[in-house]
Design an enzyme around this catalytic site. Sequence first.
Site, mmCIF file in Angstrom:
data_model
loop_
_atom_site.group_PDB
_atom_site.id
_atom_site.type_symbol
_atom_site.label_atom_id
_atom_site.label_comp_id
_atom_site.label_asym_id
_atom_site.label_seq_id
_atom_site.Cartn_x
_atom_site.Cartn_y
_atom_site.Cartn_z
ATOM 1 N N PHE A 195 0.859 -1.183 0.000
ATOM 2 C CA PHE A 195 0.000 0.000 0.000
ATOM 3 C C PHE A 195 0.894 1.231 0.000
ATOM 4 C CE2 PHE A 195 -4.577 0.734 1.469
ATOM 5 C CZ PHE A 195 -5.085 -0.094 0.512
ATOM 6 N N GLN B 6 -7.681 14.761 3.709
ATOM 7 C CA GLN B 6 -7.012 13.926 2.712
ATOM 8 C C GLN B 6 -7.808 13.862 1.412
ATOM 9 O OE1 GLN B 6 -6.498 9.393 3.089
ATOM 10 N NE2 GLN B 6 -4.445 10.231 3.162
ATOM 11 N N GLU C 256 -7.052 2.110 -3.211
ATOM 12 C CA GLU C 256 -5.605 2.106 -3.366
ATOM 13 C C GLU C 256 -5.112 0.699 -3.702
ATOM 14 O OE1 GLU C 256 -3.756 4.726 -0.766
ATOM 15 O OE2 GLU C 256 -1.948 3.532 -0.519
HETATM 16 C C1 LIG Z 1 -14.648 4.844 0.206
HETATM 17 C C2 LIG Z 1 -13.730 4.709 1.368
HETATM 18 C C3 LIG Z 1 -12.765 3.714 1.381
HETATM 19 C C4 LIG Z 1 -11.913 3.570 2.464
HETATM 20 N N1 LIG Z 1 -10.983 2.584 2.434
HETATM 21 C C5 LIG Z 1 -10.155 2.447 3.472
HETATM 22 C C6 LIG Z 1 -9.176 1.430 3.476
HETATM 23 O O1 LIG Z 1 -9.054 0.658 2.542
HETATM 24 N N2 LIG Z 1 -8.376 1.312 4.545
HETATM 25 C C7 LIG Z 1 -8.487 2.125 5.609
HETATM 26 O O2 LIG Z 1 -7.751 1.950 6.568
HETATM 27 N N3 LIG Z 1 -9.413 3.108 5.637
HETATM 28 C C8 LIG Z 1 -10.243 3.287 4.591
HETATM 29 N N4 LIG Z 1 -11.173 4.288 4.614
HETATM 30 C C9 LIG Z 1 -11.355 5.080 5.811
HETATM 31 C C10 LIG Z 1 -12.183 4.320 6.831
HETATM 32 O O3 LIG Z 1 -13.120 3.526 6.190
HETATM 33 C C11 LIG Z 1 -12.932 5.205 7.778
HETATM 34 O O4 LIG Z 1 -12.083 6.133 8.304
HETATM 35 C C12 LIG Z 1 -13.514 4.418 8.920
HETATM 36 O O5 LIG Z 1 -14.298 3.379 8.439
HETATM 37 C C13 LIG Z 1 -14.324 5.266 9.843
HETATM 38 O O6 LIG Z 1 -14.984 4.424 10.758
HETATM 39 P P1 LIG Z 1 -15.814 4.991 11.955
HETATM 40 O O7 LIG Z 1 -16.218 3.837 12.766
HETATM 41 O O8 LIG Z 1 -15.043 6.046 12.625
HETATM 42 O O9 LIG Z 1 -17.052 5.707 11.308
HETATM 43 P P2 LIG Z 1 -18.226 5.206 10.298
HETATM 44 O O10 LIG Z 1 -17.996 3.850 9.814
HETATM 45 O O11 LIG Z 1 -18.395 6.288 9.334
HETATM 46 O O12 LIG Z 1 -19.452 5.110 11.239
HETATM 47 C C14 LIG Z 1 -20.126 6.231 11.727
HETATM 48 C C15 LIG Z 1 -21.300 5.756 12.520
HETATM 49 O O13 LIG Z 1 -21.848 6.826 13.229
HETATM 50 C C16 LIG Z 1 -23.212 6.901 13.015
HETATM 51 N N5 LIG Z 1 -23.585 8.303 13.110
HETATM 52 C C17 LIG Z 1 -23.065 9.350 12.440
HETATM 53 N N6 LIG Z 1 -23.640 10.468 12.830
HETATM 54 C C18 LIG Z 1 -24.553 10.152 13.763
HETATM 55 C C19 LIG Z 1 -25.469 10.882 14.562
HETATM 56 N N7 LIG Z 1 -25.558 12.197 14.480
HETATM 57 N N8 LIG Z 1 -26.267 10.210 15.406
HETATM 58 C C20 LIG Z 1 -26.194 8.861 15.508
HETATM 59 N N9 LIG Z 1 -25.333 8.141 14.797
HETATM 60 C C21 LIG Z 1 -24.523 8.779 13.939
HETATM 61 C C22 LIG Z 1 -23.464 6.283 11.705
HETATM 62 O O14 LIG Z 1 -24.738 5.733 11.639
HETATM 63 C C23 LIG Z 1 -22.419 5.199 11.677
HETATM 64 O O15 LIG Z 1 -22.917 4.029 12.300
HETATM 65 C C24 LIG Z 1 -12.018 4.441 3.537
HETATM 66 C C25 LIG Z 1 -12.968 5.452 3.525
HETATM 67 C C26 LIG Z 1 -13.798 5.613 2.438
HETATM 68 C C27 LIG Z 1 -14.732 6.762 2.413
#
Ligand SMILES: Cc1cc2nc3c(=O)[nH]c(=O)nc-3n(C[C@H](O)[C@H](O)[C@H](O)COP(=O)(O)OP(=O)(O)OC[C@H]3O[C@@H](n4cnc5c(N)ncnc54)[C@H](O)[C@@H]3O)c2cc1C
Lengths: 128, 122, 241, 569
Positions: free
Chosen positions: D118, D231, D246
Amino acid sequence: MSAKERETANVGAGLWKGTGMWAWMLFRISGLILVFYLFVHVWVISQGRLGGAGTMNSFFKFFDKPFLVFLDLMLVSAVLYHALNGVRIVLMDLGIGIRQHKLVFWVCMVIAALALSLFAAKASSYIL
Amino acid sequence: MAMRTEVLEGSRGGMWPWLGQRVTAVLVLVTITIHLVLTHYIAIGHLSYDNIGARLAGGAVVVNDVVLLVAVVFHGLNGLRMVVLDWGLAGSGGRRVFDLVLWLVGIAAVVYGIWALWAWVS
Amino acid sequence: MPEAKFHIKRYDATRDAKGADRYDDFVVPYETSLTVLEGLFHIQEHLDGALSFRYCCRASICGSCAMYINGRYRLACQTNLAHVHADVITVEPMPHLPLVKDLVCDMSDFFAKYEYIKPWLIRETPAPEREILQTPADRKKLDMPIDCILCGACYSSCPSVWTEDNYIGPAALLKAFRFEVDSRDEARKVRMPSWDNERGAYRCHTITNCVEACPKELNPTEGIQWLKMAAVRRRLFGKAK
Amino acid sequence: MPHHQLIVVGGGLAGLRAAVEARADGIDVAILSQVHPGRSHSGAAQGGINAALANHPEGHDDTPEKHAFDTVKGSDYLADQDAAIQMTSDAPGVIFEMDHWGCPFSRFDDGRIAQRPFGGAGYPRTCYGADKTGHYLLHCLVERAYERQITMYVEVFVTSLITVDGACRGVVAYDMIRGGFEAFTADAVIMATGGAGRLYSNTTNAIISTGGGAAVAYHAGVPVKDMEFIQFHPTGLYTTNILMSEGARGEGGYLVNGEGERFMARYAPKAMELAPRDITSRSITTEILEGRGIGGKDFVHLDLRHLGAQKILERLPGIRDLAIHFEGVDPIEEPIPITPCQHYTMGGIDTDVDGRTVMPGFYAAGECACVSVHGANRLGGNSLLETIVFGRRSGAAAAAALLGKAGGGDVSAAGRQAVADEEATVAMLAARGADGEDPYAIRAEMTTTMKEHFGVFREDKLMREGLEKLIQLKERCARIGLRNAGGVFNVDLIRTTELEGMVDLSLTVAHGAIDRTESRGSHARTDFPTRDDERWLKHTMAHYPPGGGTRLDYKPVTLGTFEPQERKY
Ligand SMILES: Cc1cc2nc3c(=O)[nH]c(=O)nc-3n(C[C@H](O)[C@H](O)[C@H](O)COP(=O)(O)OP(=O)(O)OC[C@H]3O[C@@H](n4cnc5c(N)ncnc54)[C@H](O)[C@@H]3O)c2cc1C
Ligand code: HEM
Ligand code: SF4
Ligand code: F3S
Ligand code: FES
């Protein structure tokens, strides 16, 4: 909580276009017709025991009309449809042709049609 | 979220009726083919009391028809049961009674059928 | 600018009687291409803010937006105008599911059934220090079922679900398959009762509507059939997998 | 009024992992999520998750220390080094745990978890499940959450915190299925609501990635850190901005410009396509600005054709599906048009390595938080890792704080008050109705402003114009009208009420970016093209003063292990 209490949309819609859906509906209907026939059939046969040769033969006389021969053919087609679709299902149960089930269905139907035409040829030769 | 899992608990039956349906299906397939060819193909239009007797005299045909009878009764009634279950007509309360009735009807049909066949065999 | 005509089924419990058939029509302008979800957002932002629908990833991976679009189960986000060969885009909620509002169905039974089949890896032997080894061939067996996004389309399309509230349905059974077939899973006795009954795998009549409906092109039927045979193998031949 | 010992807001990877951990310690924990946890945006992650497992034949001498070094170097030395070391040393353990819980990682022939190269990493250490890693990890944790019988309130949208004596004691949320606001009280709250990609009109993020949780915390007085570091992912689909992982370059994909040349040779001759994201995005943008886009347009090509159908179908099936469905291009036959898109918010709620914030009883984890492992630029595969490592750590820390402690007393009065406040706000918005400002117009202007004025390349004048627009938008926010109040599944209500928070977060990005007169990681200024460790090796902290505005101050970076040096790839 019952799923049925609230509004549901488009009841009756679904995948009526799907081969599997029609195949199954016809399968079910044919099966039920056959169950009905099964009991009628056993009852008819039992007339031999109950009433002896005379009653039995009068039954067969009654069945000897072209229309009833036609009904007989319908019965055979129900059996053939159910049997061959049943074969397809048993094959799917064995894990054979799940992804090609539509193809298998039509192959089975061709076989059913061939078998039916044998019977039909025989029946028509008798009626005509 | 409202959970309804308790409704799912305690359901009976399953593999055995399902497997029975397949096994009888195969049995019926074989025996009914013989049966159909003999009656509806070879003998179509010529059915008579004696004609039946002549065929049944073979013995093998009797065995075929008895196997067919047993298998098809199970298959047909179990099929009927599946249909009824799908449409929810035999809710948990009536289930035992329903199954019992089917068994009784099935056994009666088989006994009656064999009894009827014996008109020719004896 | 080209325009797209939308014909959308509406439902609001405070306003519509049960079974009422209310449809609203909208015209949505677009530049070069438009997905149904984008169209719904345009309507929500500019034409009727009260329109309700589920959304999240807009990239066909979260399973929020399964709907019934021009007579087919589709993900609204994945469906481009070009995919719908029709002058009017008819958007309806997934059939046969209880409605919350407009295009939003009540999925609580769907998830309750999912939970019911114990959709988690169960092991008896203590975990090793590193990963549990799994050959690529064993891993390959998981390829199909792990792609399920729990969108509910298959569940909504299955006649066995329509007629029997308690049938756990193709999606949950596919999940059961996903774990039963996993070489790391050891739940031979624990999970099996949940699907090895007449409200489980045997309620499936291999109708295959689920296969037609699945927007991820998965094959729940294949998984369900595997389960049925697995039960036979276990009962009759005592095999674990 | 539901009460739980611990409330986790957000059912993404971070939230789930936190809840699962706390539950294992016997805590009564509930997850509140705007969408069913299995639908969270984490599921969209494609490429993989980093951990120095040393499974790859070319990486058998990989270690967590080397992983930490790559992370810190990738961050342009803005990451807190203790946090980076913590994350990379926890990494192998949490990955094995995910495997024990059933996550279907792809495998090497010997049965071990497969790894791929990566960007920005010295070794191939990105573990993956085909190109749907996030989906598999997410479902695996959802499954664990069900197994642990964690209470889930699904489709509730959190709008504010309940605080009592300065401590966090729950949240107020709009219950979408029932319709109406409800207070959920607790002894502690973990915020795990994901990123804020939707501040930008060109983002790879989900529609719900609006930074809601960070904004709620920010409004409640918790500072957000390093918000100017946004980013841009080099390869988003041209028309829909949907991500092409990626992994596509990890597997050997080429970036090609309008002249048919692999232009990365000019910018990162050694790493080529596998340079870190900031560098690759800038390279593509430069190509486009200098007129070497495809057909002179503003995109270049991601070419996978030479990988062959088999490799594409095996390793990148999801990428192929997305390209076909959303761009009408089959990568086996054609190159994919791509352009850099907003992808990740490095900044977020300021926390320590156990998710603690300045507010007692309030924790944060995942993309909405900023422990500071990504610094000025996140490496691909590190943020999935962050969610799980720090989700787990914050869950454990919250549980430890709660265990053996009597509940914090009844706060239902505060809960009722908070609900009443929220209802009053909504009533006020609704009273303006269609006469008020159109929230969707404001949203559209904000997202394009962010894209155009705070994009890949930044410059003082351009940014100040952008800030001016944002300030005006913020003023208009005070007059927003809500056209549909109440009812169930009110999308209008959610999208209108979250808007002000989005504008406030945009302002933190803008202020942070304008003040930071250097180029570091993703923050690339044409007027200050070099890194300035002398003045700017520090974190930007943004505070929300009561009465509005944005107040910035700074916090030192934890160094100590790796000496800052120039980044070359
Ligand atoms: C297309 C894409 C591909 C990616 N690929 C990679 C990768 O290959 N490798 C890597 O390391 N990272 C990758 N990332 C980054 C990574 O996926 C994210 O940073 C990570 O999944 C974030 O996880 P999280 O649990 O913080 O939030 P999320 O998975 O975004 O979860 C947020 C949660 O909060 C809830 N929520 C939000 N607002 C509220 C509210 N006001 N009230 C109640 N609930 C709420 C939502 O319902 C959801 O359940 C990628 C990101 C994207 C966009
Ligand atoms: C000729 C060979 C036959 C074969 C191969 C066959 C096969 C099958 C199979 C596999 C099923 C199970 C379907 C399911 O589980 O969904 C079935 C169902 C059924 N069969 Fe047969 N069958 C045959 C003959 C008969 C006969 C003669 C009758 C009538 C007595 C009959 C009546 C039924 C009924 C009523 C059902 C239930 C239908 C349903 O559930 O949809 N079958 N058959
Ligand atoms: S199997 Fe397909 S249709 Fe069914 S829930 Fe999964 S993705 Fe949706
Ligand atoms: S549609 Fe239903 S009956 Fe079986 S094959 Fe699919 S689950
Ligand atoms: S919005 Fe996620 S599948 Fe359509």
